[in-house]
Design an enzyme around this catalytic site. Structure first.
Site, mmCIF file in Angstrom:
data_model
loop_
_atom_site.group_PDB
_atom_site.id
_atom_site.type_symbol
_atom_site.label_atom_id
_atom_site.label_comp_id
_atom_site.label_asym_id
_atom_site.label_seq_id
_atom_site.Cartn_x
_atom_site.Cartn_y
_atom_site.Cartn_z
ATOM 1 C CB CYS A 275 -1.540 8.521 3.217
ATOM 2 S SG CYS A 275 -1.865 9.880 2.154
HETATM 3 N N1 SAJ Z 1 -4.479 -1.479 0.056
HETATM 4 C C1 SAJ Z 1 -4.581 -2.857 0.215
HETATM 5 N N2 SAJ Z 1 -5.751 -3.401 0.653
HETATM 6 C C2 SAJ Z 1 -6.833 -2.611 0.946
HETATM 7 C C3 SAJ Z 1 -6.712 -1.210 0.790
HETATM 8 C C4 SAJ Z 1 -5.531 -0.673 0.343
HETATM 9 O O1 SAJ Z 1 -3.616 -3.593 -0.035
HETATM 10 O O2 SAJ Z 1 -7.874 -3.161 1.323
HETATM 11 C C5 SAJ Z 1 -3.207 -0.903 -0.367
HETATM 12 C C6 SAJ Z 1 -3.322 -0.141 -1.661
HETATM 13 O O3 SAJ Z 1 -3.080 -0.984 -2.754
HETATM 14 C C7 SAJ Z 1 -2.210 0.905 -1.501
HETATM 15 C C8 SAJ Z 1 -2.160 1.161 -0.012
HETATM 16 O O4 SAJ Z 1 -2.812 0.042 0.607
HETATM 17 O O5 SAJ Z 1 -0.972 0.381 -1.920
HETATM 18 C C9 SAJ Z 1 -2.868 2.441 0.406
HETATM 19 O O6 SAJ Z 1 -4.122 2.405 -0.201
HETATM 20 P P1 SAJ Z 1 -5.332 3.422 0.246
HETATM 21 O O7 SAJ Z 1 -6.580 2.884 -0.366
HETATM 22 O O8 SAJ Z 1 -5.308 3.637 1.697
HETATM 23 O O9 SAJ Z 1 -4.994 4.723 -0.569
HETATM 24 P P2 SAJ Z 1 -4.227 6.042 -0.135
HETATM 25 O O10 SAJ Z 1 -2.855 5.770 0.360
HETATM 26 O O11 SAJ Z 1 -4.390 6.976 -1.280
HETATM 27 O O12 SAJ Z 1 -5.040 6.558 1.114
HETATM 28 C C10 SAJ Z 1 -5.893 7.669 0.971
HETATM 29 C C11 SAJ Z 1 -6.086 8.168 2.378
HETATM 30 N N3 SAJ Z 1 -6.749 9.437 2.298
HETATM 31 C C12 SAJ Z 1 -6.283 10.414 3.083
HETATM 32 O O13 SAJ Z 1 -5.353 10.261 3.852
HETATM 33 C C13 SAJ Z 1 -6.982 11.704 2.975
HETATM 34 C C14 SAJ Z 1 -6.942 7.207 3.165
HETATM 35 O O14 SAJ Z 1 -7.287 7.785 4.430
HETATM 36 C C15 SAJ Z 1 -8.200 6.901 2.417
HETATM 37 O O15 SAJ Z 1 -9.009 6.028 3.198
HETATM 38 C C16 SAJ Z 1 -7.806 6.223 1.124
HETATM 39 O O16 SAJ Z 1 -7.106 7.234 0.366
HETATM 40 C C17 SAJ Z 1 -9.010 5.750 0.340
HETATM 41 O O17 SAJ Z 1 -9.978 5.314 0.989
HETATM 42 O O18 SAJ Z 1 -8.907 5.750 -0.889
#
Ligand code: SAJ
Length: 433
Positions: A275
Site C-alpha cells: 500500500c
Molecule cells: N513504517 C515505518 N514507520 C512507521 C510506520 C510504518 O517505518 O512509523 C513502515 C512499516 O515498517 C512498513 C511500511 O512503513 O514497512 C508500511 O507500514 P504501515 O504501518 O503503513 O502498514 P501497511 O502498509 O499495512 O498499511 C496499512 C494501510 N491500511 C490500508 O491501506 C487500509 C494504512 O493505511 C494503515 O494506516 C496501516 O495499515 C496501519 O495503520 O497499520
C-alpha cells in the site's frame, strides 16, 4: 428515486440481494465474510483457480480469515467461489477488489481493473450496483469503469449504479475491523450513492459520503500518502540525528509526549508493503499527466528508498569497528516481513538490504517466524531457527522487522554485534539505528 433504485435498495434491505465480490485477496475475502455474515448470499470470483478450489473446500488463503469461517459460510450455502465471471449475471451488486500494483517504471498498472471491468460488462450490469474498492488514481472510476460498463440502453444512475469506496483493511489489526472502520463512499450519481450506502450500511457502522468517486479515490490516496510522507520525514530525522550524534528514538519518544498537534511515526530500514510504497505513486502519476509534480511524494520516496543503503552503511561501520569487512562476514537478518506480525514480504526493505549485503560479499542468513523461504540474488534462503548458536556464529545481527514473538532478550544476550533498526531491543550502547 427511480423504481429500480428503490427496488434494489429494498432487495438489499431484505437481504435478498446477491452480492458479487471480484478478487478474493486480503480485501475481497474479508468482504465476502462481512456480507455473508450480514445475511447475504455471496458469489466470489477470482482468476486463481487454486484459490477458488481451496476456498470452496473451506480453506482460506488470507491470514485474517480462518478456515472455519469459510467452511461455515460454504456449508450454509451463503458463499461460493468461481473463476467464471459469467456467474455474476446472477448477482445484484459487484464489489471489485483486484490488485493495483506499480509497473517497474513506477507507473500505475490498472490492467487488473480493466480486465475485471470488461468481464463484468460482458456478464451484464443492468439493474446492478458496481463498486470499485481497489486503491487507484482519482478519475479511474469515471474514466475506466463508466465507459466500459455503459453499454447500449444502460444509463448510470437509472438502470445501473456505479460508485467508488476505498478499502480500509489492515492485515493483522484487531481493534479496527470491517464493522467499526468508517467506509468512504462516492457515487457517480446521487442514486448510485444511495444504493451503495444501503449495501455497505449492512456491514459498516459508519458511512462517509463524499461528492464523487474521484473524491473517494483521493481520500484514500491522502490517507496513505500522509503515512508515506511522515515516514519519510521521520526517516530523515534519523539521518539528521545520526549526523548530530543524537538518539532519534529518544527524540521521537519525547516529541510524542505532546498531547496535541503531533502524531508518532518511527524510523525504520525502509518502506514496505503493497500500500504505502505504492499508492502515492498513483497520485503522482495522475498529476504528472496534468503537468504537476507531487514534490512531497517524490521526496519522501527518495528518502524512504535510501534507507536500506543507509542500513548497510551502518553495518559496514559496525564491522569495521571490529576490524572486519562486510565481505566474508556472516550477517543474521532478524525479521524479513514488511511489518511486524505478518508474513507478507512484498516491497520489504529486508529484500533490498539482503541484496546489497550479498553484493558486497556478505554471507546472509535470516530468521523470521512468519517467513520460511526467501529468494535473493537467485539464491534460495531458508529461515534459520533463532538460537544462541546462530547468533554467536554471526558477526552481526540486524533487526529489520520487530515481530512480537521473537526472543529479543536472547538476541541481546547472544549477538556479537547488533544493529537494531526498530529500537525493539533494550540493550543500550549497541549501534542503534
Ligand atoms: N513504517 C515505518 N514507520 C512507521 C510506520 C510504518 O517505518 O512509523 C513502515 C512499516 O515498517 C512498513 C511500511 O512503513 O514497512 C508500511 O507500514 P504501515 O504501518 O503503513 O502498514 P501497511 O502498509 O499495512 O498499511 C496499512 C494501510 N491500511 C490500508 O491501506 C487500509 C494504512 O493505511 C494503515 O494506516 C496501516 O495499515 C496501519 O495503520 O497499520
Amino acid at each position: 428515486m427511480s423504481n429500480l433504485e428503490l427496488e434494489l435498495i429494498e432487495k438489499i434491505n431484505r437481504r435478498d440481494a446477491v452480492v458479487g465480490i471480484v478478487g478474493l485477496g486480503y480485501v475481497g475475502l474479508p468482504l465476502v465474510v462481512a456480507f455473508a455474515e450480514a445475511g447475504f448470499k455471496v458469489v466470489g470470483v477470482d482468476v486463481d483457480a487454486k484459490k477458488v478450489a481451496n476456498v470452496n473446500r473451506g480453506i482460506s488463503h488470507v491470514e485474517d480469515v480462518p478456515d472455519s469461517t469459510v467452511q461455515k459460510l460454504i456449508s450454509a450455502g451463503l458463499f461460493s467461489a468461481t473463476t467464471d465471471y459469467g456467474e455474476l449475471s446472477n448477482v445484484d451488486t459487484i464489489s471489485i477488489c483486484v490488485p493495483t500494483p506499480l509497473r517497474k517504471t513506477k507507473d500505475p498498472d490498472v490492467s487488473y481493473i480493466v480486465s475485471a471491468t470488461e468481464q463484468i460488462a460482458a456478464a451484464g450490469v443492468k439493474n446492478k450496483l458496481v463498486v470499485l474498492e481497489s486503491t487507484t488514481y482519482p478519475g479511474t472510476t469515471k474514466e475506466i469503469l463508466l465507459p466500459r460498463l455503459t453499454q447500449a440502453n444502460l444509463t448510470v444512475g437509472e438502470n445501473f449504479f456505479l460508485a467508488f469506496s476505498p478499502e480500509r483493511i489492515d492485515p493483522g489489526r484487531t481493534d479496527y475491523v470491517m464493522w467499526n472502520t468508517p467506509k468512504v463512499l462516492g457515487g457517480v450519481t446521487p442514486a448510485c450513492l444511495a444504493v451503495s450506502t444501503a449495501l455497505y450500511g449492512a456491514i459498516v457502522e459508519t458511512i462517509v459520503s463524499v461528492s464523487s468517486p474521484a473524491a473517494a479515490e483521493m481520500v484514500k490516496l491522502l490517507e496513505n500518502t500522509f503515512r508515506a510522507v511522515n515516514i519519510g520525514l521521520v526517516n530523515e530525522m534519523a539521518l539528521m540525528c545520526d549526523k548530530l550524534g543524537l538518539n532519534v528514538w529518544e527524540i521521537v519518544d519525547a516529541a510524542a509526549t505532546k498531547p496535541y498537534g503531533f502524531m508518532k511515526f518511527t524510523p525504520g530500514p525502509g518502506l514496505g508493503g503493497h500500500c504505502i510504497p505504492v499508492d502515492p505513486h498513483y497520485l503522482n502519476w495522475k498529476l504528472k499527466t496534468l503537468n504537476y509534480t507531487a514534490r512531497f511524494i517524490e521526496l519522501a520516496d527518495e528518502v524512504n528508498r535510501s534507507m536500506p543503503e543507509y542500513v548497510v552503511e551502518k553495518i559496514t561501520e559496525a564491522l569495521n569497528g571490529e576490524k572486519k569487512a562486510v565481505n566474508g562476514s556472516r550477517v543474521l537478518v532478524l525479521g524479513v516481513a514488511y511489518k511486524p506480525n505478518v508474513s507478507d514480504v512484498r516491497e520489504s526493505p529486508a529484500l533490498d538490504i539482503i541484496y546489497l549485503l550479498q553484493q558486497k560479499g556478505a554471507q546472509v542468513v535470516f530468521h523470521d517466524p512468519f517467513v520460511d523461504v526467501l529468494v535473493s540474488n537467485d539464491e534460495k534462503l531458508q529461515s534459520v531457527p533463532l538460537t544462541a548458536d546462530e547468533l554467536q556464529a554471526s558477526d552481526l545481527a540486524l533487526v529489520v522487522t520487530n515481530h512480537a514473538k521473537t526472543d529479543w532478550d536472547l538476541v541481546v544476550q547472544s549477538s556479537n554485534l547488533l544493529i537494531d533498526t526498530r529500537n525493539v531491543t533494550p540493550r543500550q550502547g549497541e549501534v542503534k539505528f
